[in-house]
Design an enzyme around this catalytic site. Structure first.
Site, PDB file in Angstrom:
ATOM      1  N   LYS A  13      -2.220 -32.344  30.626  1.00  0.00           N
ATOM      2  CA  LYS A  13      -1.827 -32.469  29.222  1.00  0.00           C
ATOM      3  C   LYS A  13      -1.718 -33.938  28.783  1.00  0.00           C
ATOM      4  O   LYS A  13      -1.678 -34.846  29.629  1.00  0.00           O
ATOM      5  CB  LYS A  13      -0.502 -31.729  29.017  1.00  0.00           C
ATOM      6  CG  LYS A  13      -0.616 -30.227  29.269  1.00  0.00           C
ATOM      7  CD  LYS A  13       0.662 -29.516  28.870  1.00  0.00           C
ATOM      8  CE  LYS A  13       0.539 -28.021  29.093  1.00  0.00           C
ATOM      9  NZ  LYS A  13       1.736 -27.306  28.609  1.00  0.00           N
TER      10      LYS A  13
ATOM     11  N   TYR B 123      -3.676 -21.677  21.998  1.00  0.00           N
ATOM     12  CA  TYR B 123      -2.308 -21.194  22.207  1.00  0.00           C
ATOM     13  C   TYR B 123      -1.916 -20.082  21.229  1.00  0.00           C
ATOM     14  O   TYR B 123      -0.720 -19.836  21.028  1.00  0.00           O
ATOM     15  CB  TYR B 123      -1.322 -22.365  22.102  1.00  0.00           C
ATOM     16  CG  TYR B 123      -1.254 -23.201  23.371  1.00  0.00           C
ATOM     17  CD1 TYR B 123      -0.737 -22.689  24.555  1.00  0.00           C
ATOM     18  CD2 TYR B 123      -1.717 -24.508  23.387  1.00  0.00           C
ATOM     19  CE1 TYR B 123      -0.667 -23.441  25.719  1.00  0.00           C
ATOM     20  CE2 TYR B 123      -1.657 -25.273  24.546  1.00  0.00           C
ATOM     21  CZ  TYR B 123      -1.126 -24.725  25.710  1.00  0.00           C
ATOM     22  OH  TYR B 123      -1.060 -25.480  26.854  1.00  0.00           O
TER      23      TYR B 123
ATOM     24  N   PHE C 233       8.340 -22.622  19.111  1.00  0.00           N
ATOM     25  CA  PHE C 233       7.817 -23.926  19.525  1.00  0.00           C
ATOM     26  C   PHE C 233       6.315 -24.068  19.258  1.00  0.00           C
ATOM     27  O   PHE C 233       5.723 -25.084  19.608  1.00  0.00           O
ATOM     28  CB  PHE C 233       8.112 -24.180  21.007  1.00  0.00           C
ATOM     29  CG  PHE C 233       7.587 -23.115  21.940  1.00  0.00           C
ATOM     30  CD1 PHE C 233       6.260 -23.098  22.340  1.00  0.00           C
ATOM     31  CD2 PHE C 233       8.438 -22.120  22.412  1.00  0.00           C
ATOM     32  CE1 PHE C 233       5.780 -22.117  23.188  1.00  0.00           C
ATOM     33  CE2 PHE C 233       7.966 -21.127  23.268  1.00  0.00           C
ATOM     34  CZ  PHE C 233       6.628 -21.129  23.648  1.00  0.00           C
TER      35      PHE C 233
ATOM     36  N   ARG D  18       0.210 -21.499  40.125  1.00  0.00           N
ATOM     37  CA  ARG D  18       1.514 -21.503  39.452  1.00  0.00           C
ATOM     38  C   ARG D  18       2.624 -21.962  40.413  1.00  0.00           C
ATOM     39  O   ARG D  18       3.578 -22.624  40.005  1.00  0.00           O
ATOM     40  CB  ARG D  18       1.806 -20.135  38.847  1.00  0.00           C
ATOM     41  CG  ARG D  18       0.932 -19.921  37.600  1.00  0.00           C
ATOM     42  CD  ARG D  18       1.065 -18.562  36.994  1.00  0.00           C
ATOM     43  NE  ARG D  18       2.308 -18.379  36.239  1.00  0.00           N
ATOM     44  CZ  ARG D  18       2.497 -18.835  35.009  1.00  0.00           C
ATOM     45  NH1 ARG D  18       1.567 -19.523  34.398  1.00  0.00           N
ATOM     46  NH2 ARG D  18       3.623 -18.597  34.362  1.00  0.00           N
TER      47      ARG D  18
ATOM     48  N   THR E  52       7.871 -23.840  34.148  1.00  0.00           N
ATOM     49  CA  THR E  52       7.499 -24.445  32.855  1.00  0.00           C
ATOM     50  C   THR E  52       8.440 -25.582  32.487  1.00  0.00           C
ATOM     51  O   THR E  52       8.009 -26.626  32.013  1.00  0.00           O
ATOM     52  CB  THR E  52       7.556 -23.358  31.745  1.00  0.00           C
ATOM     53  OG1 THR E  52       6.707 -22.275  32.139  1.00  0.00           O
ATOM     54  CG2 THR E  52       7.094 -23.902  30.412  1.00  0.00           C
TER      55      THR E  52
ATOM     56  N   ARG F 132       4.867 -30.344  38.307  1.00  0.00           N
ATOM     57  CA  ARG F 132       5.748 -30.592  37.151  1.00  0.00           C
ATOM     58  C   ARG F 132       7.017 -31.340  37.557  1.00  0.00           C
ATOM     59  O   ARG F 132       7.524 -32.159  36.792  1.00  0.00           O
ATOM     60  CB  ARG F 132       6.075 -29.270  36.458  1.00  0.00           C
ATOM     61  CG  ARG F 132       4.900 -28.771  35.622  1.00  0.00           C
ATOM     62  CD  ARG F 132       5.185 -27.429  35.037  1.00  0.00           C
ATOM     63  NE  ARG F 132       4.188 -26.998  34.063  1.00  0.00           N
ATOM     64  CZ  ARG F 132       3.903 -25.730  33.829  1.00  0.00           C
ATOM     65  NH1 ARG F 132       4.544 -24.769  34.486  1.00  0.00           N
ATOM     66  NH2 ARG F 132       2.999 -25.399  32.934  1.00  0.00           N
TER      67      ARG F 132
ATOM     68  N   HIS G 272      -1.053 -27.320  32.416  1.00  0.00           N
ATOM     69  CA  HIS G 272      -1.072 -25.901  32.067  1.00  0.00           C
ATOM     70  C   HIS G 272      -1.681 -25.145  33.241  1.00  0.00           C
ATOM     71  O   HIS G 272      -2.567 -25.663  33.920  1.00  0.00           O
ATOM     72  CB  HIS G 272      -1.935 -25.682  30.821  1.00  0.00           C
ATOM     73  CG  HIS G 272      -2.254 -24.244  30.561  1.00  0.00           C
ATOM     74  ND1 HIS G 272      -1.364 -23.389  29.973  1.00  0.00           N
ATOM     75  CD2 HIS G 272      -3.364 -23.507  30.850  1.00  0.00           C
ATOM     76  CE1 HIS G 272      -1.916 -22.187  29.885  1.00  0.00           C
ATOM     77  NE2 HIS G 272      -3.127 -22.228  30.412  1.00  0.00           N
TER      78      HIS G 272
ATOM     79  N   GLU H 141      -9.502 -18.538  29.108  1.00  0.00           N
ATOM     80  CA  GLU H 141      -9.253 -19.971  28.926  1.00  0.00           C
ATOM     81  C   GLU H 141     -10.410 -20.815  29.471  1.00  0.00           C
ATOM     82  O   GLU H 141     -10.804 -21.808  28.861  1.00  0.00           O
ATOM     83  CB  GLU H 141      -7.921 -20.332  29.582  1.00  0.00           C
ATOM     84  CG  GLU H 141      -6.739 -19.718  28.845  1.00  0.00           C
ATOM     85  CD  GLU H 141      -5.421 -19.802  29.598  1.00  0.00           C
ATOM     86  OE1 GLU H 141      -4.419 -19.315  29.064  1.00  0.00           O
ATOM     87  OE2 GLU H 141      -5.387 -20.353  30.724  1.00  0.00           O
TER      88      GLU H 141
END
Ligand code: CMP
Length: 139
Positions: A11, A51, A59, A87, A93, A104, A117, A128
């Site tokens: 990102k 998205y 959000f 993941r 997240t 993350r 992501h 995606e």
């Protein structure tokens, strides 16, 4: 049945902080093969479409603005059990809840600017990946 591909984006926050190399190294070290890779920037319209599933969430506006604010790196990744294993590699997240050693935990700033992501299902991984890559761009 688990398929073997997932989709990821590095990102804008992580790109801006020069984390592309570190994140791709963690991805490769975890056993993922890069099937497709692209350095690009989403328009507001494209980020909104990508998205769309979150359209009703409070959000959504912030997410779309943020994701179209700077370049991103998009990739399709291959590995056994790719969606679930990726993941696990990226962590929760919200980076304050992410496990030690996850992407993350190491690279994310906040729940909105959370570095990467990762697709949440085989079906969304396909959708995606198709959003960003043609068949000619996959190897
Ligand atoms: P991602 O895995 O890209 O999928 C949806 C994104 O929405 C998520 O990562 C976060 O960046 C963002 N998101 C989820 N929850 C919130 C929240 N409460 N506030 C802001 N952004 C959020």
């Amino acid at each position: 049945m688990a398929t073997n591909r997932t989709f990821t984006m590095i990102k804008p926050d992580a790109v801006e902080n020069n984390y592309i190399g570190g994140i791709l190294k963690m991805i490769n070290d975890a056993g993922f093969r890069i099937v497709a890779l692209k350095y690009t920037k989403l328009s507001t319209e494209a980020a909104g479409k990508f998205y769309e599933v979150h359209k009703e969430r409070p959000f959504y506006g912030e997410l779309v603005t943020y994701m179209s604010n700077g370049p991103i790196v998009a990739a399709i990744l291959e590995k056994d059990n790719a969606v679930a294993d990726f993941r696990t590699l990226i962590g929760a997240t919200d980076p304050t809840k992410a496990d030690e050693g996850t992407i993350r935990k190491i690279y994310a700033k906040s729940i909105a600017a959370n570095a990467v992501h990762g697709s949440d299902s085989d079906e969304n991984a396909q959708i995606e990946g198709d959003f960003f890559f043609s068949k000619l761009e996959r190897f």
